[in-house]
Every structure is written in structure tokens, then in C-alpha cells.
Design an enzyme around this catalytic site. Structure first.
Site, short mmCIF file in Angstrom:
data_model
loop_
_atom_site.label_atom_id
_atom_site.label_comp_id
_atom_site.label_asym_id
_atom_site.label_seq_id
_atom_site.Cartn_x
_atom_site.Cartn_y
_atom_site.Cartn_z
N HIS A 63 -6.04 -0.44 6.17
CA HIS A 63 -5.64 0.16 7.45
C HIS A 63 -6.38 -0.43 8.66
CE1 HIS A 63 -3.77 2.69 4.60
NE2 HIS A 63 -4.68 3.62 4.49
N ARG A 101 -10.47 0.20 -6.13
CA ARG A 101 -10.66 0.75 -4.79
C ARG A 101 -11.98 1.49 -4.67
NH1 ARG A 101 -6.86 5.13 -1.50
NH2 ARG A 101 -6.78 3.97 0.46
N HIS A 121 0.83 -1.21 0.00
CA HIS A 121 0.00 0.00 0.00
C HIS A 121 0.86 1.25 0.00
CE1 HIS A 121 -4.09 1.75 0.80
NE2 HIS A 121 -3.30 2.81 1.00
N HIS A 175 1.46 5.14 -2.61
CA HIS A 175 0.94 5.97 -3.69
C HIS A 175 2.10 6.69 -4.37
CE1 HIS A 175 -2.87 5.43 -1.54
NE2 HIS A 175 -2.29 5.96 -0.48
N TYR A 232 -7.70 17.03 -0.12
CA TYR A 232 -6.42 17.60 0.29
C TYR A 232 -5.56 17.78 -0.95
CZ TYR A 232 -4.96 12.75 -0.33
OH TYR A 232 -4.73 11.52 -0.87
N ASP A 288 1.69 2.69 3.53
CA ASP A 288 0.83 3.86 3.33
C ASP A 288 1.65 5.09 2.97
OD1 ASP A 288 -1.67 5.11 3.10
OD2 ASP A 288 -1.63 5.79 5.18
#
Length: 293
Positions: A182, A127, A33, A35, A52, A249
């Protein structure tokens, strides 16, 4: 310090230093996980509906993070600020076909040809995101699940586990594996007896459901030790060690205190003290879920 919800200012960027692993990271380990975010917002524009504005987290920085954590493999998850424009993630995947896999965000009207192209690029799931703007929500999940099931893909959910009791019948009926981000993304202070976390345990025990041991800093009030999240990790490992994967993450978007990615990996030593089980979570489980050869 920039506020994550202030679209005129970027969020904090990831730390450049990575705490080295305190345990032997096995060959074939996978960070499931992370990005990538291009610095070129003209070529890769951010969607207006985002929650954001992220700092850049380009391909080279991502690969540096994988190396620092001892990861042989990685899974890129389409970041919400790009909406359904998966181009940057796909370009990175195509440059590393043996090492990387992806989880895309697609519109329910996506064509079979587009899905085939995503599969060829290394995408193995889509997702559903109900926590940040720019995502695809619950309304699309049955339609999309039917589309991806023939490809052997899974459906990944970014949700708060307290939502699970209400949507359990719908999720249980989906014709594809599901993955929960998560550890359920709910406050650790609520504890393992909370109905939402109990619903998560029910899913991971009783259907083809996987959970990511990731994002502890999003659940915890104990920066930067996250001891209050250990109860969640232990309960999940006890319930279904063959259905767990680990994720960094990275680059840790939309937060006001930046964790050290290596320290997040080192939590596994406490969460999963048994090296054989830890190796299953880092190597064997992601190899099956993301179809690494």
C-alpha cells in the site's frame, strides 16, 4: 455502520458492482493483493487476537472481482484474521494453479516440509504485519527471511512507512527480496518529503525492494477520488517502474467507507499514463515477482 474494531460485528462487505476499466487491461494482468474469507467460521475460525471481524469474501466472489477488473491472474495474501492458519487460502490456490499465487503467514518455527507444501500450492512469499492483530511482527523477520531465501520467496511488509527509518538497517540486511504494501500505508497528507516516504524511495531504488500501488483509500482523506495519493504513485513510478505491482486490496477490510474496486484500478490511468509502463506494472513485473510461468 459497524466499527472495524468491534469484533462482535462484521466490517462492511465489498460492493457487488465493479466500475468497468477505462483503459485496455492487457492480457496477463495481475491483481497482486486480495484476500479470501470463508463464510464457514466453524471450519475456518478467526483468531481471538484479530483487530476486526470481516464480512465473508469467498472464492466465487473473489473470482467475480478478478473478471470484472479484467485480471487474468491474482495473488492472494493471507488475511490477518486467520493468523497462521493458511488453509482456506491454500485450498483456493490449489484449485487455480495456473492463475493464482499466494503470500502466507507462518510461524518462525515452521518446518521445511511445511514450507515445501506451501511452495507446491503456489505460495511465493510470507507476510510481516505490524498494523493489525493476528500477524507476525518484526521480531521474526530475520529468522523467517533466512528460511525462505532458498525458496526464492520474498518477504512482504504491512507497516507504516514512518517506521522505515528506524528499521532500515535490519530490512536492508535481509537475504531475500522485500515487498511493501500500500505504498507504505502512511497518510498522504504527509507528502513525499516525509522521512518515511523518502526511506521507501531509497529502498526501492537501492535494494531488491518492490512496492504495491494499492490501498489508496487507506492513505487518503479524499474519498472516493484519492487525488492526494497521486503524488506517492508518481514518485514511485519515477523511481523504479520495474519494481512496482498493482493490487486491489479486495475485499477492503476494516474500513468505514467502501470503495469501488474498479475505480481503484482506473486510478492507474492517472498514476501511470504511459500504456507501456502500465503494462509492465500489471503484467511483466508480477510475472517475475510471483514466478508465473
Amino acid at each position: 455502520m459497524p466499527i472495524p474494531g468491534d469484533l462482535n460485528n462484521p466490517c462492511l462487505g465489498p460492493l457487488l458492482t465493479i466500475e468497468p476499466p477505462r483503459f485496455e487491461v492487457p492480457a496477463g494482468a495481475c491483481d497482486t493483493h486480495a484476500h479470501v474469507i470463508s463464510a464457514d467460521t466453524a471450519t475456518y475460525p478467526l483468531v481471538a487476537t484479530r483487530s476486526y471481524t470481516p464480512a465473508p469474501a469467498p472464492e466465487d466472489a473473489y473470482l467475480h472481482m478478478l473478471e470484472g477488473c479484467g485480471m487474468s491472474r491474482g495473488v492472494l495474501v493471507q488475511v490477518s484474521v486467520y493468523g497462521t492458519d493458511n488453509r482456506y487460502m491454500l485450498e483456493v490456490l490449489k484449485r487455480h494453479p495456473e492463475r493464482l499465487r499466494g503470500v502466507a503467514v507462518v510461524d518462525p518455527a515452521v518446518t521445511d516440509s511445511e514450507l515445501a507444501q506451501l511452495h507446491a500450492a503456489g505460495v511465493r512469499g510470507i507476510r510481516i504485519n505490524v498494523l493489525f492483530g493476528g500477524g507476525i511482527g518484526f521480531d521474526a523477520m530475520e529468522t523467517l527471511a533466512a528460511r525462505i531465501a532458498p525458496l526464492g520467496w520474498h518477504m512482504q511488509f504491512l507497516l507504516d512507512a514512518r517506521q522505515l527509518p528506524e528499521i532500515m538497517p535490519r530490512i536492508s540486511g535481509l537475504p531475500c527480496p522485500i515487498v511493501i504494501d500500500h505504498m507504505g500505508h502512511m497518510p498522504a497528507a504527509l507528502g513525499v518529503d516525509d522521512p518515511g516516504f523518502q526511506a521507501l524511495l531509497h529502498l526501492v531504488k537501492n535494494r531488491d525492494t518492490w512496492v504495491k500501488l494499492s490501498g489508496a483509500y487507506r492513505l487518503s482523506t479524499d474519498f472516493d477520488q484519492y487525488a492526494d495519493v497521486t503524488q506517492f504513485a508518481h514518485a514511485l513510478v519515477d523511481a523504479a517502474p520495474d519494481r512496482l505491482v498493482w493490487g486491489s486490496d479486495w475485499p477492503h477490510v476494516a474500513i468505514t467507507q467502501m470503495p469501488n474496486t474498479g475505480r481503484l484500478l482506473n486510478q492507474l490511468e492517472q498514476w501511470v499514463p504511459d500504456a507501456a509502463t502500465r503494462n509492465r506494472i500489471l503484467v511483466d513485473n508480477p510475472q517475475r515477482l510471483y514466478q508465473f510461468v
